[in-house]
Design an enzyme around this catalytic site. Structure first.
Site, PDB file in Angstrom:
ATOM      1  N   ASN A 130       6.073   0.437  -6.135  1.00 48.41           N
ATOM      2  CA  ASN A 130       5.847   1.274  -6.051  1.00 48.41           C
ATOM      3  C   ASN A 130       7.683   2.108  -6.446  1.00 48.41           C
ATOM      4  OD1 ASN A 130       3.317   1.921  -6.652  1.00 48.41           O
ATOM      5  ND2 ASN A 130       3.430   2.887  -3.907  1.00 48.41           N
ATOM      6  N   HIS A 182       0.494  -1.690   3.883  1.00 46.89           N
ATOM      7  CA  HIS A 182       0.451  -0.481   2.706  1.00 46.89           C
ATOM      8  C   HIS A 182      -0.603  -1.062   1.435  1.00 46.89           C
ATOM      9  CE1 HIS A 182       2.348   1.291  -1.861  1.00 46.89           C
ATOM     10  NE2 HIS A 182       1.345   1.843  -1.770  1.00 46.89           N
TER      11      HIS A 182
END
Ligand code: COA
Length: 697
Positions: free
Chosen positions: A479, A429
């Site tokens: 996140n 990511h």
């Protein structure tokens, strides 16, 4: 073993600092240096001494692991004064790096030389302190007040070429053999009958161009709460008005003051945490697979950014897009990214042209990926699309190739199950823009093989990124936690705070940006899409930020449309508050039957941070992050968290977990759904422990 050795070579005494890996100035080294110079004074066979470092560098600095503990004598200033007081000449010959206390030792010598490729700096402010062993007094005497302030307040190292120009060193030595270079320089000084030449004896520096006040003004405007660089300016100021001896005393006083600050503790936590994230028991001793050519699927902002990062760091890339037009666009984006790197001085134009000609291939056919060692998929965030991509990759990639997804929230286990080799599948990511942002979350799925994890960490290092291991869940570490504290901010807006007050309170706290500034930068369409996606899992007691949808439906998407929470006049990226937005928010409150109340900035910070820490505790408890320090590094590198606070978990420890728990209990009185307490937080408080106690495992 840590030692300082002393050796007579002809008329030269060679003093070698040997304390792998960075020759840090631990107590043993300080004692060794003192003894070596006592011996040199009494040594009738030696007319000159050279100090060199063993191994790959001169001296990396004071021993950071001693910071915050009771001082052990001899102190570094005493040792350096001892070296400088030698009546026979002393030379420092530097290779690799001379940082912090290391450069201060070199400035205690009478002559300085360096090999090509050396970096010299005083990075102490990056650790929340400042040079405390004469650096703030000797450097301005050597190079002048303004250049000294630049080095000391930035902490950035200079090259040997710049050091020679400024007068920090006297010569750049030929060759790569440090011992030979040291002996040659010492011989030439002997031949010249060079005398002892203490820096403390140089004329007092003058603040000719008001450098002190200029730097103070500049730093006040840019620091956002960090104190060390400003205190360092005061110390350099002492060099201008006090005698050398008084200046040293003042420097020591200021240094000791900084040593006691929570900022110092926060920054040193950050230093060790960013090194600890790569130390995973599961990959200890496991060799990574070879990666020379990578594939990237998708040439949007993310895919192009990943490809840029890879080619900039010497990897060959094949980027696949669905048609020629899209492939050409991706190539143009990468070329623009490289142009920007040329402008920033990170790359020269020839190298850019070579990369575009040789290292980057763009294609429209997956078959071109058969010679890649690792493929990163950066296509549209849809499980069906990703599964399709992975099934195709599975069919064509050779065995041993790694299949990575850049998804920011999808279930990597489910993606892996679309292949016949889930052990070769991993999440990588990246954060946007991927060629700039330093964070990489390495998402390890249930079946990912250890050498695939090791390869991901090796790749991150190659790309100059800091990798943090994350487990599979919606949003991984960063996140997932962001989504929670972002919600806390929206609740405050619903209850009466303005987004502008929230942004101000949080930038005053030290964040690079407040949450609504971030929304405007990222685009309000992103938040809208996330809310749509999560709507299916919504709980009846979740509170919905209808005002955010209202802005989205008006087409106010943030900076890209010139209007979001803020109005952006042409050429302005800062934005100004919009009364109409406040009206839209007022309507949303009225619609939800809320009577607005006021918030203090302190309450805003406490709610925001309590939400962050509470969710982070769950993330650690569930093994999504391995340790609290992994959460800290994610926030320092990916979310603009003030480094001097060490990260959210370090902040929580410094504030006291009991205080955070008490806040959450208070907040839950009006909303016990959102403010449900993380079991780990409760447990740590009950046991009188902090998050740091979990970092040692
Ligand atoms: N004191 C104690 N330990 C130190 C240290 C110091 N000054 N500098 C580095 N180390 C340790 C690191 O923690 C690391 O330990 P680990 O292997 O157990 O993780 C090891 O030395 C190697 O450091 P690393 O940063 O991985 O090596 P590098 O070659 O990438 O970088 C330096 C070397 C010196 C450039 C870098 O370590 C650095 O910037 N150190 C801090 C320098 C500094 O701020 N000095 C001022 C103090 S006054």
């Amino acid at each position: 073993m840590a030692a300082v050795t002393y050796e007579n070579v002809g008329r030269v005494a060679v003093v070698t600092v040997d304390n792998a890996p960075v020759n840090a100035l631990s107590q043993a080294i300080r004692i060794g240096l003192s003894e070596a110079f006592d011996r040199f004074d009494a040594d009738g066979a030696a007319d000159i001494a050279v100090i060199v470092g063993a191994g790959r560098m001169f001296i990396g600095g004071a021993d950071i692991s001693e910071f915050g503990k009771p001082p052990k004598s001899p102190s570094l200033p005493d040792v350096i004064n001892r070296i400088e007081a030698s009546t026979k000449p002393v030379v420092a010959v530097i290779h690799g790096t001379a940082l912090g206390g290391g450069l201060e030792v070199a400035m205690g010598a009478h002559y300085r030389a360096a090999l090509a490729g050396t970096r010299l700096g005083l990075p102490e402010v990056k650790l929340g302190i400042m040079p405390g062993a004469g650096g703030t007094q000797r450097l301005p005497r050597l190079i002048g007040v303004d250049p000294a302030l630049k080095m000391i307040t930035s902490g950035a190292p200079v090259t040997e070429g710049d050091a020679l120009k400024s007068g920090l060193i006297d010569r750049v030595c030929e060759g790569t053999d440090i011992r030979q270079a040291a002996l040659d320089y010492a011989q030439s000084l002997l031949a010249e009958n060079a005398p002892a030449r203490p820096v403390s004896g140089l004329p007092q520096p003058a603040d000719t161009d008001s450098a002190l006040s200029n730097w103070r003004a500049r730093l006040n405007a840019s620091l956002r709460g960090e104190v060390a660089p400003l205190v360092a300016v005061d110390a350099v100021g002492a060099a201008v008005v006090m005698s050398f001896a008084e200046g040293l005393t003042e420097e020591r006083r200021l240094y000791m003051e900084l040593m006691e600050t929570p900022q110092r503790a926060g920054l040193i936590h950050a230093f060790f945490a960013e090194r600890a994230v790569a130390k995973l028991p599961e990959i200890a001793g496991i060799a990574p697979r070879d990666v020379a050519r990578i594939g990237v699927i998708g040439g949007g902002t993310m895919g192009a950014g990943i490809a840029t990062s890879a080619v900039l760091n010497g990897l060959a890339v094949t980027l696949v897009e669905r048609d020629q037009d899209a492939a050409d666009k991706a190539r143009a984006t990468i070329a623009r990214n490289l142009d920007a790197a040329v402008k920033r001085g990170k790359l020269n134009a020839e190298r850019r042209d070579a990369i575009l000609a040789d290292a980057l291939a763009t294609a429209t056919d997956y078959a071109t990926l058969t010679d890649t060692d690792l493929v990163i998929e950066a296509v549209f965030e849809s499980m069906d699309v990703k599964k399709d991509v992975f099934a195709k990759l599975d069919a064509i990639l050779p065995r041993g190739a790694i299949l990575a997804t850049n998804t920011s929230y999808l279930d990597v286990d489910e993606i892996a199950a679309a292949t016949s080799r889930p052990e070769d599948v991993i999440g990588l990511h990246f954060f946007s823009p991927a060629h700039i942002m330093k964070l990489l979350e390495v998402v390890v799925a249930g079946k990912t093989a250890p050498d695939v994890v090791a390869t991901a960490f090796a790749l991150a290092k190659r790309l100059g990124k800091t990798a943090v291991r994350a487990g599979v869940c919606d949003g991984f570490i960063g996140n997932r936690i962001l989504s929670h504290y972002r919600t806390a901010a929206d609740h405050m807006v619903l209850d009466g705070a303005s987004p502008y007050q929230i942004d101000k309170a949080l930038t005053d706290f030290g964040f690079a940006m407040g949450p609504y500034q971030v929304s405007d930068l990222a685009g309000l369409d992103i938040g809208f899409a996330t809310r749509q996606r999560k709507a299916a899992d919504a709980h009846p007691r979740d509170r919905y930020p209808t005002f955010a949808d209202a802005l989205y439906h008006k087409g106010w998407l943030g900076q890209k449309t010139g209007h979001g929470y803020y109005i952006y006049d042409k050429g302005d990226r800062k934005g100004r508050p919009d009364p109409e937005v406040e009206q839209i928010i007022a309507q949303a409150r009225a619609g939800a039957g809320i009577t607005p109340r006021s918030f203090t900035n302190d309450e805003i910070v406490r709610r925001y941070m309590a939400a962050m820490v509470n969710e982070a505790a769950r993330v650690v408890d569930q093994g999504i992050a391995q340790r609290p320090l992994d959460v800290d590094v994610v926030f320092l590198y990916g979310y603009g968290f003030p480094r001097w606070r060490g990260g959210p978990m370090k902040y929580a420890d410094q504030r006291g977990l009991d205080a955070i728990l008490a806040d959450i209990r208070t907040f839950s009185e009006t909303d016990d759904h959102f403010w449900s307490l993380a079991p780990l937080l409760q447990k740590l408080v009950a046991e009188g422990r902090n998050f740091d106690s979990l970092n040692q495992r």
